[in-house]
Design a protein around this motif. Sequence first.
Motif, PDB file in Angstrom:
ATOM      1  N   LEU A 189      70.539  57.560  39.148  1.00 22.84           N
ATOM      2  CA  LEU A 189      71.626  57.181  40.053  1.00 22.84           C
ATOM      3  C   LEU A 189      72.684  56.339  39.352  1.00 22.84           C
ATOM      4  N   VAL A 190      72.262  55.429  38.470  1.00 22.13           N
ATOM      5  CA  VAL A 190      73.278  54.623  37.788  1.00 22.13           C
ATOM      6  C   VAL A 190      74.088  55.480  36.825  1.00 22.13           C
ATOM      7  N   VAL A 191      73.438  56.491  36.221  1.00 23.12           N
ATOM      8  CA  VAL A 191      74.185  57.422  35.370  1.00 23.12           C
ATOM      9  C   VAL A 191      75.169  58.229  36.218  1.00 23.12           C
ATOM     10  N   LEU A 192      74.696  58.697  37.376  1.00 24.06           N
ATOM     11  CA  LEU A 192      75.528  59.525  38.244  1.00 24.06           C
ATOM     12  C   LEU A 192      76.768  58.776  38.730  1.00 24.06           C
ATOM     13  N   VAL A 193      76.576  57.573  39.260  1.00 27.04           N
ATOM     14  CA  VAL A 193      77.739  56.849  39.805  1.00 27.04           C
ATOM     15  C   VAL A 193      78.685  56.415  38.691  1.00 27.04           C
ATOM     16  N   PHE A 194      78.132  56.121  37.523  1.00 31.66           N
ATOM     17  CA  PHE A 194      78.980  55.766  36.371  1.00 31.66           C
ATOM     18  C   PHE A 194      79.867  56.938  35.975  1.00 31.66           C
ATOM     19  N   HIS A 195      79.271  58.121  35.843  1.00 33.93           N
ATOM     20  CA  HIS A 195      80.041  59.286  35.423  1.00 33.93           C
ATOM     21  C   HIS A 195      80.980  59.787  36.517  1.00 33.93           C
ATOM     22  N   ALA A 196      80.615  59.577  37.778  1.00 28.84           N
ATOM     23  CA  ALA A 196      81.477  60.029  38.867  1.00 28.84           C
ATOM     24  C   ALA A 196      82.698  59.138  39.037  1.00 28.84           C
ATOM     25  N   GLY A 197      82.679  57.963  38.427  1.00 30.00           N
ATOM     26  CA  GLY A 197      83.825  57.075  38.499  1.00 30.00           C
ATOM     27  C   GLY A 197      83.757  56.042  39.590  1.00 30.00           C
ATOM     28  N   VAL A 198      82.550  55.789  40.108  1.00 29.59           N
ATOM     29  CA  VAL A 198      82.401  54.731  41.115  1.00 29.59           C
ATOM     30  C   VAL A 198      82.642  53.391  40.431  1.00 29.59           C
ATOM     31  N   PRO A 199      83.537  52.560  40.941  1.00 34.45           N
ATOM     32  CA  PRO A 199      83.799  51.274  40.278  1.00 34.45           C
ATOM     33  C   PRO A 199      82.611  50.333  40.392  1.00 34.45           C
ATOM     34  N   GLY A 200      82.401  49.534  39.359  1.00 34.24           N
ATOM     35  CA  GLY A 200      81.330  48.536  39.373  1.00 34.24           C
ATOM     36  C   GLY A 200      80.312  48.712  38.279  1.00 34.24           C
ATOM     37  N   PRO A 201      79.534  49.808  38.299  1.00 39.16           N
ATOM     38  CA  PRO A 201      78.475  49.954  37.285  1.00 39.16           C
ATOM     39  C   PRO A 201      79.015  50.436  35.952  1.00 39.16           C
ATOM     40  N   SER A 202      79.786  49.581  35.279  1.00 32.32           N
ATOM     41  CA  SER A 202      80.440  49.971  34.030  1.00 32.32           C
ATOM     42  C   SER A 202      79.455  50.230  32.901  1.00 32.32           C
ATOM     43  N   GLY A 203      78.214  49.778  33.065  1.00 33.82           N
ATOM     44  CA  GLY A 203      77.185  50.043  32.063  1.00 33.82           C
ATOM     45  C   GLY A 203      76.158  51.038  32.546  1.00 33.82           C
ATOM     46  N   GLY A 204      76.550  51.932  33.453  1.00 34.77           N
ATOM     47  CA  GLY A 204      75.610  52.902  33.999  1.00 34.77           C
ATOM     48  C   GLY A 204      74.997  53.816  32.971  1.00 34.77           C
ATOM     49  N   PHE A 205      75.605  53.901  31.793  1.00 37.66           N
ATOM     50  CA  PHE A 205      75.046  54.748  30.729  1.00 37.66           C
ATOM     51  C   PHE A 205      73.661  54.293  30.289  1.00 37.66           C
ATOM     52  N   VAL A 206      73.252  53.054  30.596  1.00 36.67           N
ATOM     53  CA  VAL A 206      71.926  52.585  30.178  1.00 36.67           C
ATOM     54  C   VAL A 206      70.821  53.279  30.949  1.00 36.67           C
ATOM     55  N   GLY A 207      71.168  54.026  32.007  1.00 41.78           N
ATOM     56  CA  GLY A 207      70.144  54.808  32.702  1.00 41.78           C
ATOM     57  C   GLY A 207      69.442  55.769  31.773  1.00 41.78           C
ATOM     58  N   VAL A 208      70.151  56.293  30.783  1.00 41.16           N
ATOM     59  CA  VAL A 208      69.533  57.197  29.810  1.00 41.16           C
ATOM     60  C   VAL A 208      68.449  56.472  29.024  1.00 41.16           C
ATOM     61  N   ASP A 209      68.683  55.223  28.687  1.00 46.02           N
ATOM     62  CA  ASP A 209      67.694  54.454  27.936  1.00 46.02           C
ATOM     63  C   ASP A 209      66.444  54.197  28.779  1.00 46.02           C
ATOM     64  N   VAL A 210      66.644  53.971  30.072  1.00 45.32           N
ATOM     65  CA  VAL A 210      65.504  53.831  30.979  1.00 45.32           C
ATOM     66  C   VAL A 210      64.705  55.128  31.008  1.00 45.32           C
ATOM     67  N   PHE A 211      65.408  56.260  31.038  1.00 43.98           N
ATOM     68  CA  PHE A 211      64.730  57.555  30.988  1.00 43.98           C
ATOM     69  C   PHE A 211      63.888  57.703  29.726  1.00 43.98           C
ATOM     70  N   PHE A 212      64.422  57.266  28.590  1.00 45.29           N
ATOM     71  CA  PHE A 212      63.671  57.372  27.345  1.00 45.29           C
ATOM     72  C   PHE A 212      62.344  56.610  27.433  1.00 45.29           C
ATOM     73  N   VAL A 213      62.383  55.417  27.982  1.00 45.36           N
ATOM     74  CA  VAL A 213      61.159  54.633  28.108  1.00 45.36           C
ATOM     75  C   VAL A 213      60.164  55.344  29.024  1.00 45.36           C
ATOM     76  N   ILE A 214      60.647  55.846  30.147  1.00 43.33           N
ATOM     77  CA  ILE A 214      59.765  56.562  31.078  1.00 43.33           C
ATOM     78  C   ILE A 214      59.142  57.774  30.392  1.00 43.33           C
ATOM     79  N   SER A 215      59.948  58.554  29.694  1.00 45.56           N
ATOM     80  CA  SER A 215      59.437  59.744  29.015  1.00 45.56           C
ATOM     81  C   SER A 215      58.380  59.383  27.983  1.00 45.56           C
ATOM     82  N   GLY A 216      58.629  58.310  27.234  1.00 45.16           N
ATOM     83  CA  GLY A 216      57.635  57.884  26.254  1.00 45.16           C
ATOM     84  C   GLY A 216      56.307  57.571  26.901  1.00 45.16           C
ATOM     85  N   THR A 217      56.328  56.909  28.059  1.00 38.68           N
ATOM     86  CA  THR A 217      55.090  56.577  28.761  1.00 38.68           C
ATOM     87  C   THR A 217      54.390  57.822  29.277  1.00 38.68           C
TER      88      THR A 217
END
Length: 646
Positions: free
Chosen positions: A36-64
């Motif tokens: 969701l943070v990746v989605l709203v960041f890419h869609a242009g919703v103001p506020g979550p300017s660092g929404g790209f870190v959602g990908v890093d959260v995904f990496f941790v989940i995938s590793g587990t």
Amino acid sequence: MIPTRTTPAPAPCPQPPAPALAYRPDIDGLRALAVLVVLVFHAGVPGPSGGFVGVDVFFVISGTVITRGILADVAAGRFSVARFYERRIRRILPMLVATILATYALALAFLLPTALDDYARSVVAAAAFSANVFFWKSAGYFDVEAQTRPLLHLWSLSVEEQYYLVIPVALPLLLARSRRVAAAGLLVALLASLTLSVALTGTAPGANFYLLPTRAWELLVGALLAFPSRWAAPRPLREAMAAGGLGLILVAVFTYDETTPFPGLAALPPCLGAGLIIAAGGGGAQTLAGRLLSAPPCTGIGRLSYALYMVHWPVVVFTRYALLREPAGWEVAGILAACLALAYAAWRWIETPLRHPPRGPAADRRPLFAATAALLAGLGGLGLAGVLTHGYPSRFPGVHPGALAALEREGWKGGRCFLENGRFSDWAGPACLITAGQRDTALLWGDSYAAHYVPGLEQNAPALSHAILQYTFAGCPPLLAYRSRAKPGCRDFNAHVFDVIRAHGVGRVVLAARWDLLPARTLASLPDTLARLAALGVSVSVIGPSPLFAFDVAVLSARGAGARADGSAAWFAHPGDPAIRRLAAGADFIDPLPTFCDGALCRYRTEGTDLFLDTGHLSRAGSALAVRAYFPLLRHGAASAEAAGR
């Protein structure tokens, strides 16, 4: 050839019980947060300017998740590399194929030849599990803009796919010794990868962002969390871990932006945050944060997370193509709704039916592997067709090729007087005196939005009051306080400007840049730069923002946007930033917008000639017009004569 069975040797000492693969609703909720943070960041919703870190959260989940599966299969004596890849194929391939086929059809309808050629190359790379390498290698300053590359999001999928080439072989070999040895081996690899990422943050930011060696540590954080532990954290500590982990992720989401050096050390908070949440919820324990993440809306979106990630970026990109501008207001809400609807449909009818193998006795995997090879080869062939035809140019007859824009940029003296990266020592010095014959010398200092005046200055050299020395660096605005992870040589280049001024007897400096890209706190350093120049006794002019269109003008032209009966064309452009004029107080400020714009509409084409090369850089014709209209070193008489002739 993929081996059909790998049976590790018995462990030399007793092991803890294999981790149970019980369903973790909090992990699904964490997936929901990440996507969701990746989605709203890419869609242009103001506020979550660092929404790209959602990908890093995904990496941790995938590793587990991946490591839990390998540990359980090895402990049960049923692990095989073939079984591992069968699961990955069923999980990844259906949505990958569907995404590429759908975007290919849309690309044929919307993308101009140059952009489609770039897209086709990304298809070939995605089919070869190397999209991250392609986007790293093609991330030059003037390549197709990231905002219009439909498969750009597949870079992260390729990182995981490359990780899957290593972990199912390396981890069982380490486990053959013991789980302690395996955990130690993963920890060493984690620290090596993190160290490399930190080291490359300033020196090779592109490679650091896209490639597995500097991203592997994020997956390995999750991998280490999959190893069972005999120590049980007390309830208050678990609560603090989960709450703190959620806080670390959210702080990164709302405080990071495109200027944050990333990944490197900046990726630690979101990755550790995800790790703390996963660790706190281990062993069936529930925390307040875990219960929030386990709520049905969160777990529902979490189950859709892969499909949602795969569909969201193409929806955003092609919405921009349909609108020919950035979406706003209800259009952003429409993007979010469309992404969720498409993700559900894809999950329901594409991802889920093919995800699980048939029940009953173990099926022969050879047909699945053969079908996979055929599908990937077919996708590669589709991409290759787009490359060999140079983007199917017959779809848009009369549209000038991208090579023309590249040819025009040769007038910027790239590699000598206009550096795209590198060091100050690469600047060619006296060879960058682009006009000569006048007694006084002026310095043109800035980024590509300074360099695009060079062709116009050369064409109008006799009308200039000064000889012009070009001092330009891509993506490097003329601010002494500016720092960039993408352009590590910029700081040193700007710092040498005083030496250049003294060595070449410069009496006047003209500053120009794409000012709108700068954060407010960085732009606020402009007065300090002006003061330090004034202290040298030079006079200073600041050229404000020139028009910036939401799309490449070739796209606007091909779509007939703003076409007028007189052969000119106008379209909506980004307004100039009034803060520039205020911050440039004390210097001579020049506003380019009145030359091109009437209110929000700005001319990008006149009398059949493009005035811009892309979304904002001036063409030769546009540069000549701009210099004659407002460049500060034009002799008054020449300017008046030109104005009378127009």
